[in-house]
Design an enzyme around this catalytic site. Structure first.
Site, PDB file in Angstrom:
ATOM      1  N   LYS A 186       0.836  -1.206   0.000  1.00 30.18           N
ATOM      2  CA  LYS A 186       0.000   0.000   0.000  1.00 30.18           C
ATOM      3  C   LYS A 186       0.871   1.256   0.000  1.00 30.18           C
ATOM      4  CE  LYS A 186      -3.634  -2.614   2.228  1.00 30.18           C
ATOM      5  NZ  LYS A 186      -2.805  -3.810   2.578  1.00 30.18           N
ATOM      6  N   ASP A 190      -3.040   0.198   8.278  1.00 28.43           N
ATOM      7  CA  ASP A 190      -3.481  -1.111   7.764  1.00 28.43           C
ATOM      8  C   ASP A 190      -3.077  -2.094   8.861  1.00 28.43           C
ATOM      9  OD1 ASP A 190      -4.446  -2.955   5.823  1.00 28.43           O
ATOM     10  OD2 ASP A 190      -2.373  -3.403   5.240  1.00 28.43           O
ATOM     11  N   CYS A 215      -7.658  -6.930   7.207  1.00 32.07           N
ATOM     12  CA  CYS A 215      -8.171  -8.017   6.365  1.00 32.07           C
ATOM     13  C   CYS A 215      -8.942  -8.997   7.258  1.00 32.07           C
ATOM     14  CB  CYS A 215      -7.062  -8.680   5.560  1.00 32.07           C
ATOM     15  SG  CYS A 215      -5.756  -9.393   6.551  1.00 32.07           S
TER      16      CYS A 215
HETATM   17  N1  SAM Z   1       0.136  -2.527   4.582  1.00 29.63           N
HETATM   18  C1  SAM Z   1       0.990  -3.664   4.311  1.00 29.63           C
HETATM   19  C2  SAM Z   1       0.963  -3.922   2.811  1.00 29.63           C
HETATM   20  O1  SAM Z   1       0.012  -3.529   2.133  1.00 29.63           O
HETATM   21  O2  SAM Z   1       1.922  -4.488   2.292  1.00 29.63           O
HETATM   22  C3  SAM Z   1       0.600  -4.869   5.132  1.00 29.63           C
HETATM   23  C4  SAM Z   1       0.670  -4.580   6.625  1.00 29.63           C
HETATM   24  S1  SAM Z   1       0.386  -5.968   7.645  1.00 29.63           S
HETATM   25  C5  SAM Z   1      -1.332  -6.089   7.677  1.00 29.63           C
HETATM   26  C6  SAM Z   1       0.763  -5.340   9.238  1.00 29.63           C
HETATM   27  C7  SAM Z   1       2.240  -5.088   9.496  1.00 29.63           C
HETATM   28  O3  SAM Z   1       2.342  -4.347  10.707  1.00 29.63           O
HETATM   29  C8  SAM Z   1       3.099  -6.321   9.716  1.00 29.63           C
HETATM   30  O4  SAM Z   1       4.189  -6.270   8.852  1.00 29.63           O
HETATM   31  C9  SAM Z   1       3.563  -6.210  11.177  1.00 29.63           C
HETATM   32  O5  SAM Z   1       4.872  -6.708  11.377  1.00 29.63           O
HETATM   33  C10 SAM Z   1       3.517  -4.717  11.375  1.00 29.63           C
HETATM   34  N2  SAM Z   1       3.334  -4.242  12.761  1.00 29.63           N
HETATM   35  C11 SAM Z   1       2.580  -4.780  13.748  1.00 29.63           C
HETATM   36  N3  SAM Z   1       2.605  -4.009  14.856  1.00 29.63           N
HETATM   37  C12 SAM Z   1       3.393  -2.942  14.562  1.00 29.63           C
HETATM   38  C13 SAM Z   1       3.794  -1.787  15.289  1.00 29.63           C
HETATM   39  N4  SAM Z   1       3.394  -1.593  16.552  1.00 29.63           N
HETATM   40  N5  SAM Z   1       4.610  -0.886  14.683  1.00 29.63           N
HETATM   41  C14 SAM Z   1       5.023  -1.077  13.411  1.00 29.63           C
HETATM   42  N6  SAM Z   1       4.676  -2.160  12.672  1.00 29.63           N
HETATM   43  C15 SAM Z   1       3.865  -3.081  13.230  1.00 29.63           C
END
Ligand code: SAM
Length: 287
Positions: free
Chosen positions: A115, A175, A225
């Site tokens: 994204k 996201d 999702c």
């Molecule tokens: N938006 C991305 C895409 O379209 O490619 C997908 C994101 S995925 C749903 C959520 C991501 O958030 C994961 O890579 C996870 O490791 C990261 N994440 C989870 N908690 C987080 C935090 N507190 N700070 C930063 N990243 C985090």
């Protein structure tokens, strides 16, 4: 598959539709406007025998009719970053965010960067985009994707919850990490109630943090999702009530053709089907 959480949320009939929607979908991708155009990609696909359909609501999106993801990974278009493999549902948050050149944009939880790179493409690489990711391996993958797509991004390997509140942004994408209940493939999948509860706590914290980092008048798009209200409508309504940020109408592109599950006003929960993954979207404005 354990459908009890879907039944509790939507009743038996819709729960059955949700589970039926966990089918194999054709491969979809987005042409990367930074490096190519829909027209030249179509020519390239025709030359190598890849058949496709266009998507009525997004000129950059393609549905492939005779290619697997592996086939696409072997093409020059993929290796050279002219395309990005991405589900149709996950192309929506950047469209709704509607970032403009010179906007300060934050993608809070960004890896692997699908994204973020879409935001860069939609703004002609002219927004000031920061992307946060806390997981080291996913962060490296994300940086690789930014380089391959030619996306100009300030990538930060950090926990978004620890971001200094001296920063402020016009547009924020959250996201959020979630249970993935909208994209289940395994017929034996079980969704543990306790796991969904943990996701909701994390989502609420991230959303509150995002709203702190948002400028007054700014827009935050929240997406998951998941199709479970506990991670979606309940999170955004609770945080909106506590912070005063308001849910604002979702301006979907014209011809948008997903089917929606019931969800609170100004939110959308996409029913998984043969085209779309299950997905949730909401847009909040800070006053
Ligand atoms: N938006 C991305 C895409 O379209 O490619 C997908 C994101 S995925 C749903 C959520 C991501 O958030 C994961 O890579 C996870 O490791 C990261 N994440 C989870 N908690 C987080 C935090 N507190 N700070 C930063 N990243 C985090």
């Amino acid at each position: 598959m354990d459908v009890s959480l879907f039944e509790e949320a939507y009743g038996g009939e819709l729960a059955t539709k949700i589970v039926r929607g966990f089918c194999r979908r054709p491969v979809t991708l987005r042409v990367n406007r930074i490096k190519s155009t829909a027209e030249s990609l179509m020519e390239e696909f025709r030359r190598v025998g890849i058949s496709f359909e266009r998507v009525p609501w997004y000129e950059d999106a393609f549905v492939l009719l005779n290619a697997t993801e592996e086939d696409i990974r072997e093409t020059a278009a993929y290796r050279e970053g002219r395309v990005y493999l991405q589900s149709l549902s996950s192309m929506l948050p950047p469209l709704l965010l509607n970032a403009k050149p010179n906007d300060d944009v934050l993608d809070m939880t960004a890896a692997p960067g699908g994204k973020t790179t879409e935001i860069c493409a939609l703004t002609g690489n002219a927004a000031l985009v920061t992307a946060c990711e806390r997981d080291s391996i996913r962060f490296e993958r994300m940086k690789f994707n930014f380089a391959r797509q030619g996306a100009r991004v300030n990538a930060m390997k950090t926990d978004a919850l620890a971001l200094d509140e001296m920063f402020s942004f016009d547009k924020i994408l959250l996201d959020a990490p979630c249970s993935g209940s909208g994209t289940l493939q395994n017929p034996n999948a079980r969704l543990e109630r306790s796991f969904v509860g943990k996701c909701a706590i994390r989502q609420e914290k991230l959303l509150k943090k995002g709203l702190k980092l948002l400028k007054r008048g700014g827009i935050l798009v929240y997406s998951t999702c998941s199709v479970l209200p506990a991670e979606n409508g309940e999170v955004v309504l609770k945080v909106s009530k506590e912070t005063g940020a308001e849910l604002v109408p979702l301006d979907f592109p014209s011809n948008f053709d997903a089917r929606l599950l019931p969800s609170p006003e100004h939110t959308a929960c996409i029913l998984p089907d043969e085209k779309f993954e299950g997905f949730f979207l909401a847009k909040l404005q800070k006053f």
